[in-house]
Design a protein around this motif. Structure first.
Motif, short mmCIF file in Angstrom:
data_model
loop_
_atom_site.label_atom_id
_atom_site.label_comp_id
_atom_site.label_asym_id
_atom_site.label_seq_id
_atom_site.Cartn_x
_atom_site.Cartn_y
_atom_site.Cartn_z
N LYS A 92 32.30 36.53 10.10
CA LYS A 92 31.00 36.97 10.58
C LYS A 92 29.89 36.10 10.00
O LYS A 92 28.93 35.73 10.69
CB LYS A 92 30.81 38.44 10.18
CG LYS A 92 29.49 39.04 10.52
CD LYS A 92 29.27 39.10 12.01
CE LYS A 92 27.79 39.30 12.30
NZ LYS A 92 27.42 38.85 13.63
N ALA A 93 30.02 35.74 8.73
CA ALA A 93 28.96 34.99 8.06
C ALA A 93 28.95 33.52 8.47
O ALA A 93 27.89 32.90 8.55
CB ALA A 93 29.12 35.11 6.55
N ARG A 94 30.11 32.97 8.74
CA ARG A 94 30.19 31.52 8.92
C ARG A 94 30.23 31.05 10.36
O ARG A 94 30.15 29.85 10.61
CB ARG A 94 31.43 30.98 8.22
CG ARG A 94 31.33 31.10 6.72
CD ARG A 94 32.18 30.06 6.05
NE ARG A 94 32.43 30.44 4.68
CZ ARG A 94 33.51 30.13 4.01
NH1 ARG A 94 34.46 29.40 4.60
NH2 ARG A 94 33.67 30.51 2.75
N VAL A 95 30.44 31.97 11.29
CA VAL A 95 30.58 31.53 12.68
C VAL A 95 29.28 31.79 13.43
O VAL A 95 28.74 32.89 13.40
CB VAL A 95 31.77 32.25 13.35
CG1 VAL A 95 31.87 31.86 14.80
CG2 VAL A 95 33.05 31.90 12.62
N THR A 109 37.58 29.73 9.97
CA THR A 109 37.37 31.12 9.51
C THR A 109 37.77 32.13 10.59
O THR A 109 38.26 33.21 10.28
CB THR A 109 35.92 31.38 9.03
OG1 THR A 109 35.01 30.93 10.03
CG2 THR A 109 35.62 30.67 7.73
N VAL A 110 37.57 31.75 11.85
CA VAL A 110 37.99 32.65 12.94
C VAL A 110 39.52 32.72 12.94
O VAL A 110 40.12 33.78 13.12
CB VAL A 110 37.48 32.14 14.30
CG1 VAL A 110 38.02 33.01 15.43
CG2 VAL A 110 35.96 32.14 14.33
N LYS A 111 40.15 31.58 12.71
CA LYS A 111 41.61 31.53 12.68
C LYS A 111 42.17 32.44 11.58
O LYS A 111 43.17 33.12 11.78
CB LYS A 111 42.03 30.08 12.42
CG LYS A 111 43.24 29.67 13.22
CD LYS A 111 43.50 28.20 13.07
CE LYS A 111 44.95 27.89 13.37
NZ LYS A 111 45.26 26.48 13.19
N LYS A 112 41.48 32.42 10.46
CA LYS A 112 41.91 33.24 9.32
C LYS A 112 41.80 34.73 9.68
O LYS A 112 42.72 35.51 9.41
CB LYS A 112 41.00 32.91 8.12
CG LYS A 112 41.56 33.35 6.79
CD LYS A 112 40.73 32.73 5.67
CE LYS A 112 40.71 33.62 4.46
NZ LYS A 112 39.65 33.21 3.49
#
Lengths: 199, 199
Positions: free
Chosen positions: A52-55, B7-10
């Motif tokens: 949520k924070a990085r995308v 990060t979405v992949k994670k």
């Protein structure tokens, strides 16, 4: 039964809001989480907050990208910037990408115009799309879901593009590959007949 | 595309492990979470951790209950403690409860014996069930899913009950109510014929 488990009910109220977790799935998903150990739940929550924070959304095509990185489409020199595929959401973009048949750019509208659901043109990235159609853009391919709202949205945008010399196209309608005519609906067969192609 | 969004992949790696979030759903669920605001994500994580911390299994019937509360089945005096319905998991219990046709107690096995998936009798609450069958228990109703593993599990438990004077029953097999014979499989119709009931 569920009324006796207030904390489970609270968790379910959150899960209920997730699209495509229909009520039956929701019970299974809830069980899954209850069976995880604390460490795994901690990891899951961390992954969620991190994503949520990085995308963030690319401010040109509105596709998700990692913060502080260049958009993997808009900045990809190997892609053809003269053709833009317009999709409703990220999911349709993934479907198109999976075909490996499209090497242009994308534009994610964020949905379709749907007065019944209170979604107007202002809620979508329509103005941003019209602004993107400069002299360098030759074609807009609309890859919408086959719904009345999808078609109305294309019609609305086409009107907005009046005066610009850009081709507007839609995905072909017809018989799905590998399917049996018997099980295809009448409208689709009729459309496939009308749009028949010479061998 | 997904490779560009670590990060979405994670997050997806976590969601992938949730049963019944098949790959297509997973993308939609991921989008849902990415579109939530921080406050809602915080609430979701809190509900998840709270449920995990406060919900425990009843040590008699292995149904979930709120910590520090009495089991809503075992301690319900209005329920008939002479009949126990044995289910694989919590979901089947909810299905039975919804019928409002059963007023006895439950026993959640936690699954079925499945050598292929590495689930042996020791992994299930079978010994606990056998221990529960005291002189007060008149009948065990097995409400298993109709799988070979389910049937084998019933057979295994029935053998373990040898010497105890308890009736063992299973759900009736037959034609679902409201269904068209044409679309019911041959085995089921055959079974329904063999088990026909006098009008």
């Amino acid at each position: 039964m569920i009324d006796r488990l207030p904390t489970v009910k609270k968790l379910m109220r959150h899960l209920q809001q997730v699209p495509f977790l229909a009520s039956k799935n929701m019970y299974r998903v809830t069980s899954y989480f209850l069976q995880l150990d604390d460490e795994r739940i901690e990891q899951f929550c961390r992954a969620l907050k991190e994503a949520k924070a990085r995308v963030v959304l690319c401010q040109a095509c509105f596709v998700w990208q990692e913060q502080n990185e260049q958009c993997s489409f808009c900045f990809d020199k190997s892609r053809d910037s003269s053709i833009i595929c317009v999709v409703e959401t990220w999911h349709e973009l993934l479907v198109i990408e999976r075909t490996e048949a499209f090497r242009g750019l994308y534009h994610v509208l964020g949905g379709v115009i749907s007065p019944l659901e209170g979604v107007g043109p202002k809620d979508l990235k329509i103005e941003e799309l019209v602004a993107r159609v400069t002299s360098g853009v030759v074609e807009l391919v609309f890859a919408m879901n086959q719904t009345p709202e999808g078609e109305a949205t294309v019609a609305f945008i086409a009107r907005k593009l009046h005066g610009k010399t850009v081709k507007v196209s839609c995905l072909a309608k017809g018989i799905p590959i590998g399917s049996n005519l018997e099980f295809v609906d009448r409208l689709t067969v009729g459309k496939a007949l009308a749009d028949r192609k010479l061998f």
